[in-house]
Design a protein around this motif. Structure first.
Motif, PDB file in Angstrom:
ATOM      1  N   VAL A   1      11.680   4.800  -8.081  1.00 28.90           N
ATOM      2  CA  VAL A   1      11.753   3.617  -8.940  1.00 28.90           C
ATOM      3  C   VAL A   1      12.316   2.425  -8.157  1.00 28.90           C
ATOM      4  CG1 VAL A   1      12.990   2.620 -10.902  1.00 28.90           C
ATOM      5  CG2 VAL A   1      11.840   4.826 -11.142  1.00 28.90           C
ATOM      6  N   LEU A   2      13.391   2.640  -7.422  1.00 27.68           N
ATOM      7  CA  LEU A   2      13.980   1.555  -6.636  1.00 27.68           C
ATOM      8  C   LEU A   2      12.997   1.012  -5.607  1.00 27.68           C
ATOM      9  CD1 LEU A   2      17.633   2.644  -5.807  1.00 27.68           C
ATOM     10  CD2 LEU A   2      16.873   0.903  -7.413  1.00 27.68           C
ATOM     11  N   ASP A   3      12.303   1.912  -4.933  1.00 28.46           N
ATOM     12  CA  ASP A   3      11.351   1.479  -3.916  1.00 28.46           C
ATOM     13  C   ASP A   3      10.205   0.695  -4.541  1.00 28.46           C
ATOM     14  OD1 ASP A   3      10.367   1.611  -1.081  1.00 28.46           O
ATOM     15  OD2 ASP A   3       8.682   2.614  -2.080  1.00 28.46           O
ATOM     16  N   GLU A   4       9.730   1.143  -5.694  1.00 25.67           N
ATOM     17  CA  GLU A   4       8.636   0.440  -6.359  1.00 25.67           C
ATOM     18  C   GLU A   4       9.078  -0.948  -6.817  1.00 25.67           C
ATOM     19  OE1 GLU A   4       6.052   1.960  -5.294  1.00 25.67           O
ATOM     20  OE2 GLU A   4       5.033   2.439  -7.191  1.00 25.67           O
ATOM     21  N   ILE A   5      10.309  -1.069  -7.317  1.00 28.60           N
ATOM     22  CA  ILE A   5      10.827  -2.385  -7.704  1.00 28.60           C
ATOM     23  C   ILE A   5      10.916  -3.294  -6.478  1.00 28.60           C
ATOM     24  CG2 ILE A   5      12.845  -3.633  -8.560  1.00 28.60           C
ATOM     25  CD1 ILE A   5      13.409  -1.223 -10.379  1.00 28.60           C
ATOM     26  N   SER A   6      11.420  -2.753  -5.387  1.00 25.19           N
ATOM     27  CA  SER A   6      11.538  -3.537  -4.159  1.00 25.19           C
ATOM     28  C   SER A   6      10.171  -3.996  -3.675  1.00 25.19           C
ATOM     29  CB  SER A   6      12.231  -2.705  -3.076  1.00 25.19           C
ATOM     30  OG  SER A   6      12.251  -3.386  -1.843  1.00 25.19           O
ATOM     31  N   ARG A   7       9.189  -3.107  -3.720  1.00 30.61           N
ATOM     32  CA  ARG A   7       7.843  -3.465  -3.280  1.00 30.61           C
ATOM     33  C   ARG A   7       7.250  -4.544  -4.187  1.00 30.61           C
ATOM     34  NH1 ARG A   7       5.885  -0.105   0.563  1.00 30.61           N
ATOM     35  NH2 ARG A   7       3.721  -0.632   0.095  1.00 30.61           N
ATOM     36  N   HIS A   8       7.491  -4.418  -5.477  1.00 29.62           N
ATOM     37  CA  HIS A   8       6.999  -5.435  -6.401  1.00 29.62           C
ATOM     38  C   HIS A   8       7.614  -6.794  -6.081  1.00 29.62           C
ATOM     39  CE1 HIS A   8       6.390  -7.723 -10.094  1.00 29.62           C
ATOM     40  NE2 HIS A   8       7.704  -7.832 -10.198  1.00 29.62           N
ATOM     41  N   LEU A   9       8.911  -6.834  -5.879  1.00 29.25           N
ATOM     42  CA  LEU A   9       9.590  -8.105  -5.633  1.00 29.25           C
ATOM     43  C   LEU A   9       9.179  -8.732  -4.303  1.00 29.25           C
ATOM     44  CD1 LEU A   9      13.176  -7.198  -6.902  1.00 29.25           C
ATOM     45  CD2 LEU A   9      11.419  -8.539  -8.086  1.00 29.25           C
ATOM     46  N   ARG A  10       8.722  -7.870  -3.359  1.00 30.45           N
ATOM     47  CA  ARG A  10       8.278  -8.386  -2.058  1.00 30.45           C
ATOM     48  C   ARG A  10       6.778  -8.646  -2.007  1.00 30.45           C
ATOM     49  NH1 ARG A  10       9.689  -4.338   2.194  1.00 30.45           N
ATOM     50  NH2 ARG A  10       9.773  -2.816   0.488  1.00 30.45           N
ATOM     51  N   GLY A  11       6.114  -8.390  -3.128  1.00 23.29           N
ATOM     52  CA  GLY A  11       4.679  -8.637  -3.175  1.00 23.29           C
ATOM     53  C   GLY A  11       3.841  -7.597  -2.454  1.00 23.29           C
ATOM     54  N   LEU A  12       4.373  -6.388  -2.291  1.00 23.81           N
ATOM     55  CA  LEU A  12       3.666  -5.316  -1.602  1.00 23.81           C
ATOM     56  C   LEU A  12       2.951  -4.407  -2.602  1.00 23.81           C
ATOM     57  CD1 LEU A  12       6.429  -4.312   0.989  1.00 23.81           C
ATOM     58  CD2 LEU A  12       4.417  -5.775   1.370  1.00 23.81           C
ATOM     59  N   PRO A  13       1.918  -3.683  -2.156  1.00 23.19           N
ATOM     60  CA  PRO A  13       1.246  -2.739  -3.052  1.00 23.19           C
ATOM     61  C   PRO A  13       2.220  -1.651  -3.511  1.00 23.19           C
ATOM     62  CG  PRO A  13      -0.053  -3.119  -1.069  1.00 23.19           C
ATOM     63  CD  PRO A  13       1.289  -3.743  -0.825  1.00 23.19           C
ATOM     64  N   LEU A  14       2.077  -1.233  -4.768  1.00 22.63           N
ATOM     65  CA  LEU A  14       2.887  -0.139  -5.293  1.00 22.63           C
ATOM     66  C   LEU A  14       2.333   1.191  -4.801  1.00 22.63           C
ATOM     67  CD1 LEU A  14       3.300  -1.384  -8.968  1.00 22.63           C
ATOM     68  CD2 LEU A  14       4.898  -1.691  -7.056  1.00 22.63           C
TER      69      LEU A  14
END
Length: 325
Positions: free
Chosen positions: A299-312
């Motif tokens: 969950v943390l990694d997915e939130i971080s990826r979302h905030l950085r504009g990276l693919p989930l």
């Protein structure tokens, strides 16, 4: 959880579970202790960009989504989001992700433990000794078998199903699979369900909850299982006609190991509780320390990826939602 979330993140997870998912704590995010409280959720949604969800969430319908015009990501700590995510979520441009991959290993390990227990009749010996049977009576059990060379049928080549297949094959089992979306692979043939049931010493269920899987195993299908066979269900009670299974178990013809039930908590007077050929656990197959921490990390990694504009990495699409258990 320090670092990634902020006040635009709402974490709707009960405190005890939250502590297991995020042992370093939750910094800055707004916390909801009861994910099933629609009023508390409604009050927290305005201004929310990321919503971390748990089991028991209210359905995210148009009325709730109207309160969260800035919502962009729903990150679920479990596997299936089907019970609360609607098409309206996707229609409003909200992305959805989930941490189900984290639970595949522990559920597969419990299914393996169930398999070994059924093969060696451990549950029968335990029942007999605890019930005060004489030693000479307690040591009596149907034929016991090793997993080496054992024919195991897996119903559903899901993430958990595949993890289970890897484990039992590593111990020398011969595995076959019944799944309309699985064409077979080297050493793991795809077979029709009836053939699988009739020729497997252990049948392990790992299929999703879909209209077509409702009572996939009923009285007719259970009757196909050979005398002395064992049924392992760490998936969903939806897959089995519980009344038919109870009748089959009462006959003593087969054994079963079950972690999931139609009624949970399991009623104190339920027939499964009194059967020496039933091994039962209270829907806890996924609840290891390691799995919970992996769920939180995903969950943390997915939130971080979302905030950085990276693919989930674990994104759920509308098409996936249709096939999700």
């Amino acid at each position: 959880m320090t670092g990634s979330p902020d006040r635009r993140t709402v974490v709707a997870v009960p405190p005890e579970l939250r502590a297991r998912l995020f042992p370093d704590g939750v910094a800055d995010a707004r916390l909801l202790d009861d994910p099933a409280d629609p009023d508390a959720l409604a009050a927290a949604l305005p201004g929310t960009e990321v919503l971390v969800t748990s089991w028991g969430m209210p359905v995210l319908d148009g009325a709730l989504l109207d309160l969260a015009p800035e919502l962009r990501l729903v990150a679920h700590i479990g596997a299936s989001v089907k019970f609360f995510v609607t098409g309206e979520v996707f229609a409003r441009g909200v992305r959805v992700t989930q941490a189900g991959q984290a639970m595949a290993r522990p559920v597969a390990e419990v299914a393996l433990a169930f398999t070994l227990a059924l093969l060696h009749r451990i549950h029968r010996f335990d029942h007999a000794l605890r019930d005060g049977a004489e030693w000479s009576v307690a040591e009596q059990a149907p034929a016991r078998h090793e997993i080496l060379g054992c024919r195991i049928g897996v119903v559903g080549a899901s993430r958990t199903g595949r993890a289970y297949i890897d484990l039992v094959r590593a111990l020398g089992a011969e595995v076959m699979v019944s799944d309309p979306y699985f064409a077979g692979e080297p050493g793991v043939p795809a077979v029709p369900l009836d053939e699988l049931l009739a020729t497997s010493r252990i049948v392990a269920l790992h299929a999703p909850v879909l209209p077509e899987t409702r009572h996939l195993l009923g009285a007719r299908e259970l009757a196909l299982m050979p005398d002395g066979a064992g049924l392992v269900n760490t998936a969903r009670s939806w897959l089995v006609d519980e009344t038919a299974l109870l009748a089959e178990l009462r006959s003593g013809r087969i054994d079963a190991a079950i972690d999931v039930f139609d009624a949970e908590p399991l009623p104190a007077d339920h027939g499964f509780r009194a059967l020496p050929n039933a091994l039962i656990t209270p829907h806890q197959a996924a609840g290891t320390v390691e799995a919970r921490r992996r769920q939180g990390a995903i969950v943390l990694d997915e939130i971080s990826r979302h905030l950085r504009g990276l693919p989930l990495r674990h994104e759920v699409t509308p098409e996936m939602l249709e096939r999700m258990g």
